[in-house]
Design a protein around this motif. Structure first.
Motif, PDB file in Angstrom:
ATOM      1  N   LEU A   9      10.267 -14.015 -76.157  1.00 26.16           N
ATOM      2  CA  LEU A   9      11.481 -13.611 -76.885  1.00 26.16           C
ATOM      3  C   LEU A   9      11.793 -12.120 -76.782  1.00 26.16           C
ATOM      4  O   LEU A   9      12.951 -11.756 -76.529  1.00 26.16           O
ATOM      5  CB  LEU A   9      11.386 -14.034 -78.354  1.00 26.16           C
ATOM      6  CG  LEU A   9      11.403 -15.537 -78.622  1.00 26.16           C
ATOM      7  CD1 LEU A   9      11.311 -15.803 -80.126  1.00 26.16           C
ATOM      8  CD2 LEU A   9      12.647 -16.194 -78.040  1.00 26.16           C
ATOM      9  N   PRO A  10      10.832 -11.213 -76.989  1.00 28.52           N
ATOM     10  CA  PRO A  10      11.208  -9.790 -76.918  1.00 28.52           C
ATOM     11  C   PRO A  10      11.672  -9.349 -75.542  1.00 28.52           C
ATOM     12  O   PRO A  10      12.366  -8.332 -75.418  1.00 28.52           O
ATOM     13  CB  PRO A  10       9.912  -9.063 -77.333  1.00 28.52           C
ATOM     14  CG  PRO A  10       8.824 -10.037 -77.106  1.00 28.52           C
ATOM     15  CD  PRO A  10       9.423 -11.386 -77.370  1.00 28.52           C
ATOM     16  N   HIS A  11      11.329 -10.096 -74.513  1.00 33.93           N
ATOM     17  CA  HIS A  11      11.741  -9.750 -73.149  1.00 33.93           C
ATOM     18  C   HIS A  11      13.107 -10.330 -72.779  1.00 33.93           C
ATOM     19  O   HIS A  11      13.739  -9.862 -71.829  1.00 33.93           O
ATOM     20  CB  HIS A  11      10.708 -10.267 -72.146  1.00 33.93           C
ATOM     21  CG  HIS A  11       9.323  -9.777 -72.387  1.00 33.93           C
ATOM     22  ND1 HIS A  11       8.951  -8.462 -72.223  1.00 33.93           N
ATOM     23  CD2 HIS A  11       8.199 -10.433 -72.805  1.00 33.93           C
ATOM     24  CE1 HIS A  11       7.669  -8.317 -72.508  1.00 33.93           C
ATOM     25  NE2 HIS A  11       7.194  -9.500 -72.867  1.00 33.93           N
ATOM     26  N   LEU A  12      13.548 -11.364 -73.523  1.00 35.73           N
ATOM     27  CA  LEU A  12      14.732 -12.105 -73.102  1.00 35.73           C
ATOM     28  C   LEU A  12      15.869 -12.124 -74.122  1.00 35.73           C
ATOM     29  O   LEU A  12      17.012 -12.363 -73.750  1.00 35.73           O
ATOM     30  CB  LEU A  12      14.339 -13.550 -72.777  1.00 35.73           C
ATOM     31  CG  LEU A  12      13.445 -13.727 -71.552  1.00 35.73           C
ATOM     32  CD1 LEU A  12      12.894 -15.151 -71.485  1.00 35.73           C
ATOM     33  CD2 LEU A  12      14.215 -13.405 -70.281  1.00 35.73           C
ATOM     34  N   VAL A  13      15.573 -11.915 -75.383  1.00 42.16           N
ATOM     35  CA  VAL A  13      16.602 -12.017 -76.427  1.00 42.16           C
ATOM     36  C   VAL A  13      16.694 -10.681 -77.155  1.00 42.16           C
ATOM     37  O   VAL A  13      15.813 -10.346 -77.956  1.00 42.16           O
ATOM     38  CB  VAL A  13      16.281 -13.150 -77.427  1.00 42.16           C
ATOM     39  CG1 VAL A  13      17.428 -13.319 -78.413  1.00 42.16           C
ATOM     40  CG2 VAL A  13      16.010 -14.457 -76.688  1.00 42.16           C
ATOM     41  N   PRO A  14      17.739  -9.906 -76.912  1.00 48.72           N
ATOM     42  CA  PRO A  14      17.816  -8.579 -77.515  1.00 48.72           C
ATOM     43  C   PRO A  14      18.157  -8.580 -78.998  1.00 48.72           C
ATOM     44  O   PRO A  14      17.843  -7.618 -79.708  1.00 48.72           O
ATOM     45  CB  PRO A  14      18.927  -7.894 -76.705  1.00 48.72           C
ATOM     46  CG  PRO A  14      19.764  -9.025 -76.192  1.00 48.72           C
ATOM     47  CD  PRO A  14      18.829 -10.163 -75.950  1.00 48.72           C
ATOM     48  N   THR A  22      19.150  -7.455 -64.976  1.00 47.35           N
ATOM     49  CA  THR A  22      18.813  -6.859 -63.703  1.00 47.35           C
ATOM     50  C   THR A  22      17.490  -6.137 -63.829  1.00 47.35           C
ATOM     51  O   THR A  22      17.153  -5.585 -64.859  1.00 47.35           O
ATOM     52  CB  THR A  22      19.912  -5.872 -63.275  1.00 47.35           C
ATOM     53  OG1 THR A  22      20.045  -4.869 -64.292  1.00 47.35           O
ATOM     54  CG2 THR A  22      21.250  -6.580 -63.089  1.00 47.35           C
ATOM     55  N   GLY A  23      16.729  -6.126 -62.721  1.00 45.16           N
ATOM     56  CA  GLY A  23      15.464  -5.434 -62.731  1.00 45.16           C
ATOM     57  C   GLY A  23      14.409  -6.195 -63.510  1.00 45.16           C
ATOM     58  O   GLY A  23      14.678  -7.209 -64.146  1.00 45.16           O
ATOM     59  N   THR A  24      13.204  -5.659 -63.450  1.00 42.54           N
ATOM     60  CA  THR A  24      12.098  -6.250 -64.174  1.00 42.54           C
ATOM     61  C   THR A  24      11.585  -5.240 -65.178  1.00 42.54           C
ATOM     62  O   THR A  24      11.154  -4.148 -64.792  1.00 42.54           O
ATOM     63  CB  THR A  24      10.963  -6.638 -63.203  1.00 42.54           C
ATOM     64  OG1 THR A  24      11.475  -7.563 -62.238  1.00 42.54           O
ATOM     65  CG2 THR A  24       9.815  -7.281 -63.951  1.00 42.54           C
ATOM     66  N   PRO A  25      11.607  -5.568 -66.478  1.00 41.10           N
ATOM     67  CA  PRO A  25      11.110  -4.629 -67.484  1.00 41.10           C
ATOM     68  C   PRO A  25       9.651  -4.284 -67.226  1.00 41.10           C
ATOM     69  O   PRO A  25       8.890  -5.110 -66.701  1.00 41.10           O
ATOM     70  CB  PRO A  25      11.276  -5.407 -68.795  1.00 41.10           C
ATOM     71  CG  PRO A  25      12.294  -6.459 -68.512  1.00 41.10           C
ATOM     72  CD  PRO A  25      12.118  -6.814 -67.068  1.00 41.10           C
ATOM     73  N   PRO A  26       9.226  -3.074 -67.594  1.00 39.09           N
ATOM     74  CA  PRO A  26       7.834  -2.681 -67.358  1.00 39.09           C
ATOM     75  C   PRO A  26       6.824  -3.652 -67.969  1.00 39.09           C
ATOM     76  O   PRO A  26       5.779  -3.919 -67.372  1.00 39.09           O
ATOM     77  CB  PRO A  26       7.750  -1.298 -68.022  1.00 39.09           C
ATOM     78  CG  PRO A  26       9.147  -0.778 -67.985  1.00 39.09           C
ATOM     79  CD  PRO A  26      10.031  -1.971 -68.154  1.00 39.09           C
ATOM     80  N   GLY A  27       7.149  -4.197 -69.152  1.00 42.26           N
ATOM     81  CA  GLY A  27       6.222  -5.131 -69.791  1.00 42.26           C
ATOM     82  C   GLY A  27       6.008  -6.382 -68.964  1.00 42.26           C
ATOM     83  O   GLY A  27       4.875  -6.884 -68.840  1.00 42.26           O
ATOM     84  N   ILE A  28       7.081  -6.906 -68.381  1.00 39.96           N
ATOM     85  CA  ILE A  28       6.972  -8.100 -67.542  1.00 39.96           C
ATOM     86  C   ILE A  28       6.264  -7.772 -66.239  1.00 39.96           C
ATOM     87  O   ILE A  28       5.437  -8.545 -65.745  1.00 39.96           O
ATOM     88  CB  ILE A  28       8.369  -8.692 -67.272  1.00 39.96           C
ATOM     89  CG1 ILE A  28       8.942  -9.305 -68.552  1.00 39.96           C
ATOM     90  CG2 ILE A  28       8.320  -9.733 -66.168  1.00 39.96           C
ATOM     91  CD1 ILE A  28       8.232 -10.564 -69.007  1.00 39.96           C
TER      92      ILE A  28
END
Length: 215
Positions: free
Chosen positions: A101-106, A2-8
């Motif tokens: 990967l860092p945005h999608l795979v924890p 949910t939401g959009t990470p600040p990096g994205i």
């Protein structure tokens, strides 16, 4: 997710600002499709995956990596989808998967993709492989060899995420760098300047003892 990470969000803003009107419109439509589609059915490529492949042609090669990362996030691509896109993709598509990967795979589930990229001699792929995901999840042994891979292939060590933090106090890395430098010297070959830069990071910095105030 949910939401959009600040990096994205920041990446999307920079990407939108750098694209022409036609490319920006194409990306807006492509991300809307990616967000609406179900990535669970892998029998046939989803529509957004076709957009992922054509990003370079639609938005220009210089913007394709960031456009593809934005699409992957919009599609909520899971590890299986990322792995499939990586395995089936050209080098440019593989770079985008690694960057996402860092945005999608924890967790470490996608480390096999990083390790595969580090086995290549494609310098842009190696540079993408040593980003934040590798910094967080590679074991010390594999991370050291990733640093050496950069030195072997001429990838600037500035590409290695969290280099200073992970190199600090790493005596084994210092030993490996020393061995590599001696091998290069014995063979009459120059030692890369980057090797000295990394070696300078390896000592453990011990804070000076606290001096009691004189009464």
């Amino acid at each position: 997710m949910t939401g959009t990470p600040p990096g994205i969000a920041a990446l999307r803003a920079r990407t939108d600002a750098s694209l022409g009107e036609a490319a920006r419109t194409w990306l807006e439509k492509a991300t809307a499709v990616a967000a609406a589609e179900d990535t669970g059915d892998q029998r046939t490529p989803a529509t957004w995956e076709l957009r992922f492949a054509e990003a370079g042609r639609r938005c220009g090669a210089e913007h394709a990596d960031s456009v593809r990362v934005v699409l992957l996030h919009a599609a909520r691509a899971d590890t299986a989808t990322l792995t499939r896109l990586y395995e089936q993709g050209a080098a440019a598509e593989r770079r985008a998967v690694l960057a996402a990967l860092p945005h999608l795979v924890p967790g470490p589930e996608a480390l096999s993709l990083v390790e595969d990229a580090l086995r290549t001699n494609d310098t842009r792929l190696v540079a993408a492989a040593v980003g934040p995901y590798a910094a967080e999840h590679l074991t010390a042994h594999h991370w050291r060899h990733a640093v050496l891979k950069c030195l072997f292939t001429g990838v600037p060590v500035s590409a290695v995420a969290e280099l200073a933090e992970r190199a600090r106090g790493d005596a084994e890395l210092a030993r490996m760098l020393g061995d590599y430098a001696r091998e290069r010297t014995a063979a009459g070959r120059p030692v890369p300047d980057d090797l000295h830069r990394v070696l300078a990071l390896t000592p453990l910095v011990v804070p000076p003892p606290h001096k009691a105030e004189e009464s």
